[in-house]
Every structure is written in structure tokens, then in C-alpha cells.
Scaffold this motif. Structure first.
Motif, mmCIF file in Angstrom:
data_model
loop_
_atom_site.group_PDB
_atom_site.id
_atom_site.type_symbol
_atom_site.label_atom_id
_atom_site.label_comp_id
_atom_site.label_asym_id
_atom_site.label_seq_id
_atom_site.Cartn_x
_atom_site.Cartn_y
_atom_site.Cartn_z
ATOM 1 N N ILE A 141 9.928 -5.576 -2.448
ATOM 2 C CA ILE A 141 8.568 -5.376 -2.977
ATOM 3 C C ILE A 141 8.045 -6.668 -3.597
ATOM 4 C CG2 ILE A 141 7.166 -4.104 -4.636
ATOM 5 C CD1 ILE A 141 8.059 -2.484 -2.205
ATOM 6 N N TRP A 142 8.891 -7.353 -4.359
ATOM 7 C CA TRP A 142 8.463 -8.622 -4.951
ATOM 8 C C TRP A 142 8.149 -9.647 -3.861
ATOM 9 C CZ3 TRP A 142 6.570 -8.206 -9.383
ATOM 10 C CH2 TRP A 142 7.178 -7.527 -10.439
ATOM 11 N N ARG A 143 8.941 -9.649 -2.802
ATOM 12 C CA ARG A 143 8.704 -10.567 -1.683
ATOM 13 C C ARG A 143 7.362 -10.256 -1.018
ATOM 14 N NH1 ARG A 143 9.016 -15.380 0.902
ATOM 15 N NH2 ARG A 143 8.999 -15.110 3.167
ATOM 16 N N ALA A 144 7.092 -8.975 -0.825
ATOM 17 C CA ALA A 144 5.822 -8.571 -0.215
ATOM 18 C C ALA A 144 4.640 -8.941 -1.106
ATOM 19 C CB ALA A 144 5.831 -7.060 0.056
ATOM 20 N N LYS A 145 4.830 -8.775 -2.411
ATOM 21 C CA LYS A 145 3.773 -9.121 -3.360
ATOM 22 C C LYS A 145 3.503 -10.630 -3.340
ATOM 23 C CE LYS A 145 2.673 -8.684 -8.330
ATOM 24 N NZ LYS A 145 1.280 -8.287 -8.166
ATOM 25 N N LYS A 146 4.569 -11.431 -3.239
ATOM 26 C CA LYS A 146 4.428 -12.887 -3.151
ATOM 27 C C LYS A 146 3.637 -13.278 -1.910
ATOM 28 C CE LYS A 146 7.178 -17.076 -2.341
ATOM 29 N NZ LYS A 146 8.515 -17.702 -2.431
ATOM 30 N N LEU A 147 3.981 -12.698 -0.779
ATOM 31 C CA LEU A 147 3.283 -13.020 0.463
ATOM 32 C C LEU A 147 1.820 -12.587 0.402
ATOM 33 C CD1 LEU A 147 5.970 -12.066 3.143
ATOM 34 C CD2 LEU A 147 5.264 -14.356 2.423
ATOM 35 N N TYR A 148 1.598 -11.412 -0.170
ATOM 36 C CA TYR A 148 0.218 -10.908 -0.269
ATOM 37 C C TYR A 148 -0.634 -11.833 -1.130
ATOM 38 C CZ TYR A 148 -3.759 -7.955 -1.368
ATOM 39 O OH TYR A 148 -5.040 -7.488 -1.530
ATOM 40 N N GLU A 149 -0.132 -12.195 -2.293
ATOM 41 C CA GLU A 149 -0.912 -13.018 -3.225
ATOM 42 C C GLU A 149 -1.102 -14.445 -2.726
ATOM 43 O OE1 GLU A 149 1.248 -12.566 -6.877
ATOM 44 O OE2 GLU A 149 0.102 -10.786 -7.457
ATOM 45 N N SER A 150 -0.235 -14.878 -1.816
ATOM 46 C CA SER A 150 -0.358 -16.232 -1.279
ATOM 47 C C SER A 150 -1.391 -16.323 -0.170
ATOM 48 C CB SER A 150 0.998 -16.707 -0.732
ATOM 49 O OG SER A 150 1.301 -16.064 0.493
ATOM 50 N N ASN A 209 0.838 -1.210 0.000
ATOM 51 C CA ASN A 209 0.000 0.000 0.000
ATOM 52 C C ASN A 209 0.870 1.257 0.000
ATOM 53 O OD1 ASN A 209 -2.425 -1.423 0.008
ATOM 54 N ND2 ASN A 209 -2.535 -1.499 2.241
ATOM 55 N N GLN A 210 1.941 1.232 0.767
ATOM 56 C CA GLN A 210 2.856 2.376 0.800
ATOM 57 C C GLN A 210 3.526 2.568 -0.559
ATOM 58 O OE1 GLN A 210 5.446 1.162 4.010
ATOM 59 N NE2 GLN A 210 4.260 2.259 5.574
ATOM 60 N N TYR A 211 3.893 1.462 -1.195
ATOM 61 C CA TYR A 211 4.577 1.536 -2.492
ATOM 62 C C TYR A 211 3.657 2.129 -3.558
ATOM 63 C CZ TYR A 211 7.614 0.109 -6.363
ATOM 64 O OH TYR A 211 8.433 0.110 -7.463
ATOM 65 N N THR A 253 12.516 4.591 2.946
ATOM 66 C CA THR A 253 13.724 4.865 2.169
ATOM 67 C C THR A 253 14.631 3.628 2.160
ATOM 68 O OG1 THR A 253 13.638 7.181 2.841
ATOM 69 C CG2 THR A 253 15.733 6.374 1.963
ATOM 70 N N GLY A 254 15.146 3.324 0.988
ATOM 71 C CA GLY A 254 16.040 2.181 0.873
ATOM 72 C C GLY A 254 15.342 0.877 0.537
ATOM 73 N N THR A 255 14.020 0.918 0.381
ATOM 74 C CA THR A 255 13.271 -0.295 0.027
ATOM 75 C C THR A 255 13.711 -0.774 -1.361
ATOM 76 O OG1 THR A 255 11.356 0.395 1.315
ATOM 77 C CG2 THR A 255 10.992 -1.292 -0.358
ATOM 78 N N THR A 256 14.065 -2.048 -1.453
ATOM 79 C CA THR A 256 14.548 -2.590 -2.721
ATOM 80 C C THR A 256 13.416 -3.250 -3.521
ATOM 81 O OG1 THR A 256 15.060 -4.770 -1.779
ATOM 82 C CG2 THR A 256 16.771 -3.059 -1.642
#
Length: 335
Positions: free
Chosen positions: A72-81, A56-58, A65-68
Motif C-alpha cells: 500500500i505504501w508503495r502504491a501510494k508513493k507511485l500515485y503521489e509521484s 481505491n480498493q484499499y 487478500t494478502g495485501t501488505t
């Protein structure tokens, strides 16, 4: 190297798209291998909610700051799972697609190990259909008009079908004196139940149709024909998912049980089958889910031939929106 989805104009990740190109089979397999990864089923709710918050922040360009990109891909994977794609609600653990491997390996091994008595067949088929019903309910379309009564009817019908098929096949093979064929009764029952349960669970789509969209995601019409296609593809995928383990393991076990060295350790036979089924499912769950594109297509010619009223609506909608008449329209086939 496998191609990732295109970025937004500013170079940021487009969170509306899967990471991997869904026009290729390997891209779809890699996508589903990510979101059905059984390790995510054991992730804490706190971590899952943190992943949702980071996404949501993205979207608002307010991430720390410094988010790679990998974070983001890891967060997206966890969310979709773990979260429902339509409602955004946290799903129950057992009903998640990421629980297909641990849930499926226990149930499949149980059905294959305990097939000799009718009581065992009844218990394991009932347990398996209860699991399937929970998965179907958890992953239902949020806009679905299927009632609890209809869901219960689908569950009872599929369970009854599975029991009748398993017991009937077992009885027929027993009379013919073919012991190895009796081991295939669970798979025959699972196939039959899938082709009953899935259409009944999605009966609202068969009566009302599923939404059809243009390539730029504008709603164009609805189609019952597309619903039939989507349900058929999902049923085929579910059967394909179970097939290798449920067809190969009976042959392996029938061979091993003729060896005295293997029969010394009967207490470990269930554990052995569970482990082997798990190995099959780790591979087959993403392969089966990726067999057909999630955003599937139906040709306008088919719509014109079988659903002329829906074809007319599609033509009118395209004219109204100033769109050229496409050769195909898109719909979500479901899982």
C-alpha cells in the motif's frame, strides 16, 4: 526511528496523510525523497494505474487478500509521484516532480557548460524556462483561475528576465576580466527568473487569496497575505534546490580546467558536469521541498492587521461553526 503518521482506529493506513510525520524537517525530507524519486518517472503507465486502482480498493476495504502495508505504501508513493493531487489525473512525465532530477541535471549542466557564447546562453536559458513553465503548469492548483494567456505571459516574462540577467551579468563580468564570475551567470539568471515566474504563474492567488483552514480542515477564510508568504517560500525553495550545484560546480570546473590531465578529455566534460549536478539534485530536491511545511500557517494577528475584512470573515465563520478562535490558520503553500 522516524515516526510514521498515525493509523486509523481500525489499524488501517490513513491514505489522506503522508507516511512520515510532516511536523519535522527530516519527516518532510523523507516524504519528498519518496515522491520525487526519479526512478518512479520511468514507471510504466500500466503500473501507475494499477497503483491507483489498489489505493481505491484499499479505501473501500476491498483490496486483494494478502495485501501488505508495504504494498500500500508503495502504491501510494507511485500515485503521489505521478498523479495530480487535486484532479487525480495522470501528469505528463516531464512536468512531474519526480522528473526534477533527470530534467534538472541535463539543463543545469548545459547552462554551466555552454556559457561562453551568447547563442548558447540564449538557447539553454530558453530551454530551462520552458521546462520550468511545464513543471509549473503540470503542478498548478486544479482550482486555479489562471488563464492560458496569463501562463504564457509568465513564461515569456521569466524567459526574458533570465536572458537579460544572464547576458547582462556575463557582459559585465567579461569587461571586468573575471572569467570565473562569468560561470555564475546561469545561477543569477535562474534566481531572477524564479522570482518573476512563480508570482506570475500564481497571480490569481495574489489577487484572490488562498484558502485558509482550521486545524480540523474546515474552510475559514481566504488571504492574499498567505499567498504572498506561500509564493515567497516556494521561490526560496526553488533557488535553494539549484544553489549547491550551480555555485559549487563552477568552482570545481574552473580548478580542473587548469590541469592538463583533465583537459585531455574535453569531450567528457559535459558528461562529468551532468553526473555531478545529478548527485547534487538527488539530495537537494527533497531537502528544498521539505524546508518549509506544505501546510503552512498564518497568524490571526497578522490577518487582523493587514487584512481586517478577511479577519472578520474568519471570526464570523468560527462563531458560526462553534469553533474557538485559533491563533493560526493553515494554507497549502504549493510546490
Amino acid at each position: 526511528m522516524m515516526k510514521e503518521s498515525p493509523r486509523l482506529k481500525d489499524g488501517r493506513i490513513d491514505l489522506s496523510l503522508p507516511r512520515w510525520d510532516q511536523s519535522t524537517f527530516l519527516g518532510r525530507v523523507r516524504h519528498f525523497a519518496s515522491i520525487t524519486d526519479m526512478r518512479t518517472a520511468f514507471t510504466s503507465n500500466r503500473t501507475l494505474l494499477s497503483a491507483k486502482e489498489l489505493l481505491n480498493q484499499y479505501k473501500l476495504k476491498q483490496e486483494p487478500t494478502g495485501t501488505t502495508d508495504e504494498q500500500i505504501w508503495r502504491a501510494k508513493k507511485l500515485y503521489e509521484s505521478a498523479f495530480h493531487p487535486d484532479s487525480g489525473e495522470l501528469q505528463n512525465v516531464i512536468g512531474r516532480m519526480s522528473f526534477q532530477v533527470p530534467g534538472g541535471m541535463i539543463l543545469t549542466a548545459g547552462m554551466l557548460q555552454f556559457y561562453k557564447t551568447n547563442t548558447s546562453v540564449i538557447f539553454w536559458q530558453w530551454l530551462n524556462q520552458s521546462f520550468n513553465a511545464l513543471v509549473n503548469y503540470t503542478n498548478r492548483n486544479a482550482a486555479s483561475t489562471v488563464t492560458n494567456k496569463q501562463i504564457a505571459f509568465a513564461y515569456v516574462s521569466a524567459t526574458t528576465c533570465a536572458l537579460v540577467t544572464a547576458l547582462g551579468f556575463k557582459e559585465i563580468m567579461g569587461k571586468r576580466g573575471n572569467p570565473i564570475m562569468k560561470r555564475f551567470a546561469p545561477f543569477i539568471a535562474v534566481c531572477a527568473a524564479n522570482f518573476v515566474n512563480i508570482p506570475l504563474s500564481r497571480q490569481a492567488e495574489l489577487s484572490d487569496g488562498v484558502l485558509l483552514f482550521s486545524s480540523d480542515k474546515q474552510q475559514i477564510s481566504e488571504s492574499r497575505l498567505a499567498a504572498v508568504k506561500g509564493i515567497a517560500l516556494v521561490a526560496i525553495s526553488r533557488v535553494t534546490m539549484a544553489a549547491p550545484g550551480m555555485l559549487i560546480m563552477p568552482v570545481i570546473m574552473n580548478h580542473l580546467e587548469k590541469k592538463a590531465s583533465f583537459m585531455k578529455y574535453q569531450r567528457y566534460h559535459l558528461l562529468f558536469q551532468t553526473f555531478m549536478i545529478g548527485c547534487f539534485l538527488v539530495f537537494m530536491v527533497p531537502v528544498a521541498c521539505g524546508m518549509f511545511p506544505q501546510n503552512n500557517t498564518i497568524s490571526l494577528k497578522a490577518l487582523e492587521k493587514y487584512e481586517p475584512e478577511k479577519y472578520k470573515k474568519a471570526v464570523e465563520m468560527c462563531q458560526r461553526n462553534g469553533l474557538p478562535l485559533p491563533s493560526h490558520l493553515y494554507f497549502n503553500k504549493g510546490l
